[in-house]
Design an enzyme around this catalytic site. Structure first.
Site, mmCIF file in Angstrom:
data_model
loop_
_atom_site.group_PDB
_atom_site.id
_atom_site.type_symbol
_atom_site.label_atom_id
_atom_site.label_comp_id
_atom_site.label_asym_id
_atom_site.label_seq_id
_atom_site.Cartn_x
_atom_site.Cartn_y
_atom_site.Cartn_z
ATOM 1 N NE ARG A 93 -13.917 24.243 -36.803
ATOM 2 C CZ ARG A 93 -12.690 23.744 -36.780
ATOM 3 N NH1 ARG A 93 -11.713 24.442 -36.270
ATOM 4 N NH2 ARG A 93 -12.441 22.543 -37.282
ATOM 5 C CE LYS A 190 -8.844 31.943 -33.081
ATOM 6 N NZ LYS A 190 -9.303 30.593 -32.782
ATOM 7 N NE ARG A 192 -8.421 29.748 -37.364
ATOM 8 C CZ ARG A 192 -7.662 28.815 -36.799
ATOM 9 N NH1 ARG A 192 -6.639 28.309 -37.442
ATOM 10 N NH2 ARG A 192 -7.930 28.385 -35.580
HETATM 11 C C1 R5P Z 1 -12.676 28.935 -33.362
HETATM 12 O O1 R5P Z 1 -13.233 29.998 -33.303
HETATM 13 C C2 R5P Z 1 -12.743 27.895 -32.303
HETATM 14 O O2 R5P Z 1 -13.369 28.359 -31.151
HETATM 15 C C3 R5P Z 1 -11.374 27.373 -31.976
HETATM 16 O O3 R5P Z 1 -10.609 28.401 -31.400
HETATM 17 C C4 R5P Z 1 -10.689 26.867 -33.195
HETATM 18 O O4 R5P Z 1 -11.539 26.000 -33.887
HETATM 19 C C5 R5P Z 1 -9.401 26.173 -32.863
HETATM 20 O O5 R5P Z 1 -8.831 25.765 -34.056
HETATM 21 P P1 R5P Z 1 -7.281 25.444 -34.171
HETATM 22 O O6 R5P Z 1 -6.965 24.384 -33.177
HETATM 23 O O7 R5P Z 1 -7.160 24.948 -35.601
HETATM 24 O O8 R5P Z 1 -6.541 26.708 -33.956
#
Ligand code: R5P
Length: 290
Positions: A93, A190, A192
């Protein structure tokens, strides 16, 4: 002749792969010295054989030196070649420099593994800005796809599902899960904000109000993505979702929080976890055989 050699904690996966591939199951002696340095010893005869070390790489930092020493020991014992089976591949990631001063960890991690193994087999690594593992690995890589496994599980276990991809990046993948499940899909947006803070927006779901939402993602780590998506679904009056993921990374507390908001949490066995319901053994075995 193949020897499947489990790193600590990977014994069940190694046993299943050895059975599936009709290969020898090797033994690695392992312990920590009192000062916490690692001791490893290959306790099987690997001379002239293809050795496949099995090591899922969730929580990679404490495992890496032991893994590298085991690969070196196999070569020193005369193995014909040494390969890595990592059902979950960590550090993918961090695939760009998000802030000045950061390393692009994915490339450095790939280089480290390429220096120590002759090939890599894994399942659905998190590839976003890196298009293909060949861009960062200098040894052959084989990637098994878990979307059909999730789709098949949904088709068998969920009535009238609606597949919900949690972010824009998941569009293609969620579409493939939906195709295999014979179900419609939608994709959320989404944002972050911090490691443990995300904002999730869903499209209009009026047309799907009678369906059971199935959140499908590649990784559950902090759980915030699934937790927020589950909350937003509840606010829209949808039924409690099923939460499906490939890699059950689960930071402390994440599984409990998600369990309260969802009908069921289901993952594959790339990382051993109580939510494992879907086996990737056959997918890995086919990648190893290629
Ligand atoms: C990110 O782009 C991945 O596809 C997942 O959505 C992400 O790694 C999920 O992480 P978390 O459980 O920390 O929200």
């Amino acid at each position: 002749m193949r020897v499947i050699l489990p790193m600590p904690g990977n014994e069940a996966m190694a046993r299943a792969l050895a059975e599936r591939l009709d290969a020898e199951l090797g033994v690695l002696d392992w312990r920590r010295f009192p000062d916490s340095e690692a001791y490893v010893r290959i306790a099987s005869d690997v001379r002239g054989k293809r050795v496949h070390l099995v090591c899922t790489l969730a929580n990679p930092d404490p495992q890496m030196l032991t893994l590298i020493f085991a690969a070196a020991a196999a070569r020193e014992c005369g193995a014909e070649s040494v390969h890595l089976i990592a059902p979950y591949l960590a550090y993918m990631r961090q695939d760009k420099r998000f802030n000045p001063g950061e390393p692009v960890s994915a490339t450095h991690f790939a280089r480290l593994l390429s220096q120590n193994f002759d090939s890599l087999v894994t399942v659905d690594p998190h590839l976003h800005r890196i298009g293909n593992l060949a861009e960062i690995f200098s040894v052959p890589t084989h990637v098994g796809a878990a979307a059909p496994l999730l789709g098949h599980w949904i088709a068998q276990n969920v009535d009238a599902p609606l597949i919900v991809g949690p972010d824009q990046e998941s569009e293609q993948w969620a579409a493939e899960v939906a195709r295999c499940a014979g179900a419609p899909h939608v994709v959320a947006r989404k944002q972050r904000i911090a490691d443990e803070q995300v904002r999730v927006e869903l499209p209009d779901l009026t047309a799907w109000s009678g369906r059971r939402p199935v959140l499908a993602d590649d990784i559950i780590s902090s759980g915030r993505t699934m937790i927020e998506a589950s909350r937003v679904l509840a606010a829209r009056g949808m039924a409690k979702p099923y939460c499906l993921a490939i890699h059950a990374v689960f930071a402390p507390g994440a599984f409990d929080s998600l369990t309260h908001l969802s009908d069921r949490v289901v993952t594959t066995d790339t990382i051993t976890h109580p939510s494992n319901q879907i086996s990737v053994v056959d997918t890995l075995a086919r990648s190893i055989e290629t």
